[in-house]
Write an enzyme that holds these catalytic residues in place. Structure first.
Site, PDB file in Angstrom:
ATOM      1  N   ASP A 112       0.273  -1.806  -6.288  1.00  0.00           N
ATOM      2  CA  ASP A 112      -0.696  -0.735  -6.048  1.00  0.00           C
ATOM      3  C   ASP A 112      -0.901   0.194  -7.239  1.00  0.00           C
ATOM      4  O   ASP A 112      -1.805   1.021  -7.241  1.00  0.00           O
ATOM      5  CB  ASP A 112      -0.301   0.087  -4.820  1.00  0.00           C
ATOM      6  CG  ASP A 112       1.139   0.595  -4.861  1.00  0.00           C
ATOM      7  OD1 ASP A 112       1.625   0.941  -5.969  1.00  0.00           O
ATOM      8  OD2 ASP A 112       1.782   0.634  -3.787  1.00  0.00           O
ATOM      9  N   HIS A 127       5.544  -7.902 -10.154  1.00  0.00           N
ATOM     10  CA  HIS A 127       4.503  -8.681  -9.497  1.00  0.00           C
ATOM     11  C   HIS A 127       3.103  -8.337  -9.999  1.00  0.00           C
ATOM     12  O   HIS A 127       2.117  -8.815  -9.445  1.00  0.00           O
ATOM     13  CB  HIS A 127       4.555  -8.488  -7.973  1.00  0.00           C
ATOM     14  CG  HIS A 127       5.762  -9.104  -7.339  1.00  0.00           C
ATOM     15  ND1 HIS A 127       6.195  -8.785  -6.067  1.00  0.00           N
ATOM     16  CD2 HIS A 127       6.655 -10.020  -7.806  1.00  0.00           C
ATOM     17  CE1 HIS A 127       7.287  -9.472  -5.783  1.00  0.00           C
ATOM     18  NE2 HIS A 127       7.588 -10.226  -6.822  1.00  0.00           N
ATOM     19  N   GLY A 198      12.867   1.255  -0.136  1.00  0.00           N
ATOM     20  CA  GLY A 198      11.743   0.663   0.580  1.00  0.00           C
ATOM     21  C   GLY A 198      11.540  -0.810   0.351  1.00  0.00           C
ATOM     22  O   GLY A 198      10.409  -1.297   0.424  1.00  0.00           O
ATOM     23  N   ALA A 242      11.285   7.395   1.898  1.00  0.00           N
ATOM     24  CA  ALA A 242      11.532   7.662   0.480  1.00  0.00           C
ATOM     25  C   ALA A 242      11.185   9.088   0.083  1.00  0.00           C
ATOM     26  O   ALA A 242      11.949   9.758  -0.619  1.00  0.00           O
ATOM     27  CB  ALA A 242      10.748   6.672  -0.375  1.00  0.00           C
TER      28      ALA A 242
END
Length: 257
Positions: A112, A127, A198, A242
């Site tokens: 993101d 990634h 997370g 978080a």
């Protein structure tokens, strides 16, 4: 929120650390409104089938991108639509702010771009990034703020007859070598404190840096509402979100200064 267990211990270690490693997954973006279930970028269940009749890991694979790019791009666009308008939350911002106090590396599975937007400099996007596009044929690269800038999918390359694709690791593709090399350097250098935030840590390259904390004498802190593959290796476990955890830790650090 009551004081987290061992928060003073973690704050003390953080204040004296020579290097800190944060390992993050989809859960860190939950407070930004993104889903946290497993799959590509945390946005799909791996056993989900698409309207094309394909398992999602097939639709979002390098093989289908090469053979039927319109299918892969359709689902990439759906992922991007989920991210659109969302912003980094307090957890991303606090991690970025910590680099002014101690050398901080972030290893993230997320595509993101929130860590980069928040300002983290030593960032390993293992990634890739959904908003960085490139042409596999001529190497042309371009950044986009959202996919509404793309007038057709797959988008054509403006410099050759090829098509652009996001610089993300699709199913069946190798991890980007520069990211792997930087992770290897971090493991060689070691760290005094590692956070797993997370992520279910099912991938070995995500789990191993957390498990390796003991060989460095590093403190291992897990922040996750539920147990994960690496929970048994944690020295400190915080079963919460978080942002809430890091805000409390930041408050402890600020009081010490």
């Amino acid at each position: 929120m009551t004081d987290l267990p061992d928060v003073d211990r973690v704050a003390e270690r953080l204040s004296t650390a020579r290097r800190v490693l944060f390992i993050t997954g989809a859960g860190i973006s939950a407070d930004s409104g993104l889903p946290t279930y497993r799959g590509f970028g945390g946005l799909y269940n791996e056993d989900q089938h698409t309207d094309d009749g394909l398992p999602i890991e097939v639709a979002l694979s390098g093989e289908i991108m090469a053979a039927q790019p319109e299918i892969t791009w359709k689902h990439l666009a759906r992922i991007e639509a989920t991210c659109r308008g969302a912003k980094p939350n307090a957890a991303h911002r606090i991690i970025a702010a910590l680099q002014d106090r101690v050398p901080t590396t972030v290893l993230t599975q997320n595509i993101d771009g929130f860590h980069r937007e928040a300002g983290s400099a030593d960032l390993i996007e293992i990634h890739g990034d959904l908003f960085e596009l490139f042409c596999p044929h001529c190497g042309h690269q371009v950044s986009v703020s959202d996919y509404s800038e793309l007038h057709e999918l797959p988008p054509p390359c403006p410099h050759c007859l090829g098509q652009l694709r996001p610089a993300v690791v699709l199913f069946g593709e190798a991890l980007p070598r520069p990211a792997v090399k930087r992770l290897e350097q971090v493991l060689d250098e070691g760290y005094d404190l590692v956070f797993s935030i997370g992520t279910t840590s099912v991938f070995p390259y995500i789990a191993q840096p957390f498990i390796a904390a003991r060989q460095f004498g590093a403190l291992a802190v897990e922040i996750n509402p539920t147990p994960t593959e690496v929970s048994r290796f944690a020295d400190v476990t915080w079963r919460c979100g978080a942002a809430a955890a890091l805000e409390q830790l930041w408050g402890k650090l600020s009081n010490e200064c």
